[in-house]
Design a protein around this motif. Structure first.
Motif, PDB file in Angstrom:
ATOM      1  N   TYR A 146       4.261   5.943  -6.520  1.00 50.12           N
ATOM      2  CA  TYR A 146       5.155   5.440  -7.441  1.00 50.12           C
ATOM      3  C   TYR A 146       6.677   5.158  -6.727  1.00 50.12           C
ATOM      4  O   TYR A 146       7.081   5.623  -5.965  1.00 50.12           O
ATOM      5  N   PRO A 147       7.054   3.814  -7.124  1.00 46.29           N
ATOM      6  CA  PRO A 147       6.681   2.806  -8.053  1.00 46.29           C
ATOM      7  C   PRO A 147       5.679   1.576  -7.571  1.00 46.29           C
ATOM      8  O   PRO A 147       5.814   0.571  -8.018  1.00 46.29           O
ATOM      9  N   ASP A 148       4.900   2.070  -6.844  1.00 47.63           N
ATOM     10  CA  ASP A 148       3.943   0.829  -6.167  1.00 47.63           C
ATOM     11  C   ASP A 148       3.191   0.367  -7.428  1.00 47.63           C
ATOM     12  O   ASP A 148       2.617   1.183  -8.186  1.00 47.63           O
ATOM     13  N   PRO A 149       3.139  -1.111  -7.578  1.00 46.13           N
ATOM     14  CA  PRO A 149       2.800  -1.722  -8.877  1.00 46.13           C
ATOM     15  C   PRO A 149       1.249  -1.437  -9.059  1.00 46.13           C
ATOM     16  O   PRO A 149       0.805  -1.572 -10.092  1.00 46.13           O
ATOM     17  N   VAL A 150       0.337  -1.101  -7.933  1.00 40.50           N
ATOM     18  CA  VAL A 150      -1.119  -0.957  -8.219  1.00 40.50           C
ATOM     19  C   VAL A 150      -1.085   0.142  -8.977  1.00 40.50           C
ATOM     20  O   VAL A 150      -2.263   0.313  -9.797  1.00 40.50           O
ATOM     21  N   LEU A 151      -0.200   1.178  -9.137  1.00 42.45           N
ATOM     22  CA  LEU A 151      -0.596   2.245  -9.845  1.00 42.45           C
ATOM     23  C   LEU A 151      -0.202   1.963 -11.506  1.00 42.45           C
ATOM     24  O   LEU A 151      -0.582   2.590 -12.196  1.00 42.45           O
ATOM     25  N   ARG A 152       0.244   0.705 -11.764  1.00 38.70           N
ATOM     26  CA  ARG A 152       0.269   0.426 -13.277  1.00 38.70           C
ATOM     27  C   ARG A 152      -0.694  -0.811 -13.769  1.00 38.70           C
ATOM     28  O   ARG A 152      -0.653  -0.967 -14.771  1.00 38.70           O
ATOM     29  N   LYS A 153      -1.469  -1.164 -12.602  1.00 43.58           N
ATOM     30  CA  LYS A 153      -2.498  -2.184 -12.917  1.00 43.58           C
ATOM     31  C   LYS A 153      -3.670  -1.246 -13.749  1.00 43.58           C
ATOM     32  O   LYS A 153      -4.056  -0.383 -13.235  1.00 43.58           O
ATOM     33  N   LYS A 154      -4.212  -2.125 -14.682  1.00 42.27           N
ATOM     34  CA  LYS A 154      -5.396  -1.720 -15.312  1.00 42.27           C
ATOM     35  C   LYS A 154      -6.621  -1.759 -14.627  1.00 42.27           C
ATOM     36  O   LYS A 154      -6.852  -3.110 -13.819  1.00 42.27           O
ATOM     37  N   CYS A 155      -7.441  -0.936 -14.377  1.00 38.55           N
ATOM     38  CA  CYS A 155      -8.662  -1.035 -13.464  1.00 38.55           C
ATOM     39  C   CYS A 155      -9.680  -1.697 -13.932  1.00 38.55           C
ATOM     40  O   CYS A 155     -10.032  -1.731 -15.334  1.00 38.55           O
ATOM     41  N   VAL A 156     -10.603  -2.213 -13.180  1.00 41.00           N
ATOM     42  CA  VAL A 156     -11.910  -2.873 -13.911  1.00 41.00           C
ATOM     43  C   VAL A 156     -13.034  -2.080 -13.625  1.00 41.00           C
ATOM     44  O   VAL A 156     -13.022  -1.266 -12.600  1.00 41.00           O
ATOM     45  N   PRO A 157     -13.989  -1.921 -14.450  1.00 43.43           N
ATOM     46  CA  PRO A 157     -15.342  -1.353 -14.472  1.00 43.43           C
ATOM     47  C   PRO A 157     -16.246  -1.485 -13.238  1.00 43.43           C
ATOM     48  O   PRO A 157     -16.183  -2.809 -12.817  1.00 43.43           O
ATOM     49  N   VAL A 158     -16.644  -0.722 -12.453  1.00 44.64           N
ATOM     50  CA  VAL A 158     -17.918  -1.059 -11.571  1.00 44.64           C
ATOM     51  C   VAL A 158     -19.257  -1.513 -12.375  1.00 44.64           C
ATOM     52  O   VAL A 158     -19.660  -0.996 -13.353  1.00 44.64           O
ATOM     53  N   GLU A 159     -20.148  -2.468 -11.695  1.00 45.28           N
ATOM     54  CA  GLU A 159     -20.947  -2.812 -12.133  1.00 45.28           C
ATOM     55  C   GLU A 159     -22.422  -1.715 -12.009  1.00 45.28           C
ATOM     56  O   GLU A 159     -23.108  -1.458 -12.902  1.00 45.28           O
ATOM     57  N   ASP A 160     -22.198  -1.290 -10.870  1.00 44.81           N
ATOM     58  CA  ASP A 160     -23.242  -0.420 -10.171  1.00 44.81           C
ATOM     59  C   ASP A 160     -22.758   0.540  -9.157  1.00 44.81           C
ATOM     60  O   ASP A 160     -21.592   0.237  -8.682  1.00 44.81           O
ATOM     61  N   VAL A 161     -23.090   1.651  -8.837  1.00 49.80           N
ATOM     62  CA  VAL A 161     -22.711   2.443  -7.817  1.00 49.80           C
ATOM     63  C   VAL A 161     -23.546   2.230  -6.620  1.00 49.80           C
ATOM     64  O   VAL A 161     -24.845   2.597  -6.512  1.00 49.80           O
ATOM     65  N   THR A 162     -22.995   1.495  -5.720  1.00 58.68           N
ATOM     66  CA  THR A 162     -23.868   1.099  -4.430  1.00 58.68           C
ATOM     67  C   THR A 162     -22.949   1.838  -3.106  1.00 58.68           C
ATOM     68  O   THR A 162     -22.224   2.517  -3.370  1.00 58.68           O
ATOM     69  N   GLU A 163     -23.446   1.537  -2.088  1.00 59.22           N
ATOM     70  CA  GLU A 163     -23.031   1.990  -0.776  1.00 59.22           C
ATOM     71  C   GLU A 163     -21.350   1.849  -0.949  1.00 59.22           C
ATOM     72  O   GLU A 163     -20.668   2.758  -0.330  1.00 59.22           O
ATOM     73  N   GLU A 185       1.844  19.091 -15.112  1.00 61.93           N
ATOM     74  CA  GLU A 185       1.002  18.333 -14.115  1.00 61.93           C
ATOM     75  C   GLU A 185       1.833  17.736 -12.908  1.00 61.93           C
ATOM     76  O   GLU A 185       3.099  17.646 -12.977  1.00 61.93           O
ATOM     77  N   GLY A 186       1.153  17.663 -11.879  1.00 63.52           N
ATOM     78  CA  GLY A 186       1.813  17.003 -10.857  1.00 63.52           C
ATOM     79  C   GLY A 186       1.005  15.927 -10.403  1.00 63.52           C
ATOM     80  O   GLY A 186      -0.277  15.922 -10.937  1.00 63.52           O
ATOM     81  N   CYS A 187       1.327  14.953  -9.530  1.00 61.92           N
ATOM     82  CA  CYS A 187       0.667  13.952  -9.079  1.00 61.92           C
ATOM     83  C   CYS A 187       0.789  13.397  -7.449  1.00 61.92           C
ATOM     84  O   CYS A 187       1.998  13.589  -7.200  1.00 61.92           O
ATOM     85  N   LEU A 188      -0.244  13.333  -6.865  1.00 63.11           N
ATOM     86  CA  LEU A 188      -0.036  12.996  -5.549  1.00 63.11           C
ATOM     87  C   LEU A 188       0.591  11.548  -5.193  1.00 63.11           C
ATOM     88  O   LEU A 188       1.499  11.530  -4.177  1.00 63.11           O
ATOM     89  N   SER A 189       0.600  10.872  -6.225  1.00 63.38           N
ATOM     90  CA  SER A 189       1.250   9.521  -6.401  1.00 63.38           C
ATOM     91  C   SER A 189       2.860   9.593  -6.644  1.00 63.38           C
ATOM     92  O   SER A 189       3.688   8.703  -6.334  1.00 63.38           O
ATOM     93  N   ILE A 190       3.227  10.968  -7.083  1.00 65.11           N
ATOM     94  CA  ILE A 190       4.697  11.167  -7.530  1.00 65.11           C
ATOM     95  C   ILE A 190       5.200  12.523  -7.029  1.00 65.11           C
ATOM     96  O   ILE A 190       5.405  13.457  -7.848  1.00 65.11           O
ATOM     97  N   PRO A 191       5.175  12.589  -5.692  1.00 66.79           N
ATOM     98  CA  PRO A 191       5.608  13.880  -5.234  1.00 66.79           C
ATOM     99  C   PRO A 191       6.923  14.638  -5.845  1.00 66.79           C
ATOM    100  O   PRO A 191       7.608  13.765  -6.066  1.00 66.79           O
ATOM    101  N   GLY A 192       6.755  15.949  -5.739  1.00 64.98           N
ATOM    102  CA  GLY A 192       7.827  16.687  -6.074  1.00 64.98           C
ATOM    103  C   GLY A 192       8.088  16.588  -7.705  1.00 64.98           C
ATOM    104  O   GLY A 192       9.142  17.212  -8.004  1.00 64.98           O
ATOM    105  N   VAL A 193       7.415  15.905  -8.492  1.00 66.61           N
ATOM    106  CA  VAL A 193       7.661  15.966  -9.958  1.00 66.61           C
ATOM    107  C   VAL A 193       6.527  16.579 -10.668  1.00 66.61           C
ATOM    108  O   VAL A 193       5.274  16.435 -10.546  1.00 66.61           O
TER     109      VAL A 193
END
Ligand code: ZN
Length: 145
Positions: free
Chosen positions: A9-26, A86-94
């Motif tokens: 945090y505050p890396d913007p990627v952490l606020r982006k909504k993720c997209v589903p995967v179509e399949d689990v491949t390699e 709860e803690g979070c690896l993306s928000i150290p110390g909080v």
């Protein structure tokens, strides 16, 4: 060895909504492996793909009794209520006290692409909900009020 790093945090990627995967491949299996690697390196018990900069619906968890890899995890059912810090690896110390349902049923695809349903409570229920939050761009900071 790995090109990934834990996004903080505050890396913007952490606020982006993720997209589903179509399949689990390699490719997805490789990401699961990298996520588990990073999670263990930093002594976490769960990790979501955005935390290594990938906006896709992938989470991992390991409470010491085997790793869980889930693609497209979905909360199918929730029950009860519980509060825990709860803690979070993306928000150290909080640390944040977060209210969540105590028991959950979560569906998704495992690392083999097989459809699975996990019915659980306690810490695993909490970790799964925390990681699913990440896929929506939601962080423990959002529970502060
Ligand atoms: Zn987190």
């Amino acid at each position: 060895m790995t090109a990934f790093k834990i996004r903080e945090y505050p890396d913007p990627v952490l606020r982006k909504k993720c997209v589903p995967v179509e399949d689990v491949t390699e490719k997805e299996r490789h990401l699961f492996e990298q996520m588990l690697l990073m999670m263990r390196r930093f002594k976490g018990i769960g990790l979501a793909a955005p935390q290594i900069g990938i906006s896709r619906n992938l989470i991992v968890a390991d409470l010491g009794d085997g790793s869980i890899c889930l693609a497209n995890p979905t909360l199918l059912k929730i029950h009860g209520a519980d509060t825990m810090e709860e803690g979070c690896l993306s928000i150290p110390g909080v640390r944040v006290a977060v209210d969540r349902p105590a028991e959950v049923i979560v569906g998704g695809l495992n690392e083999k692409g097989k459809s699975v349903v996990i019915e659980t409570g306690g810490l695993l229920a909490r970790v799964l909900q925390h990681e699913i939050d990440h896929l929506e761009g939601k962080l423990i900071l959002d529970y502060l009020n």
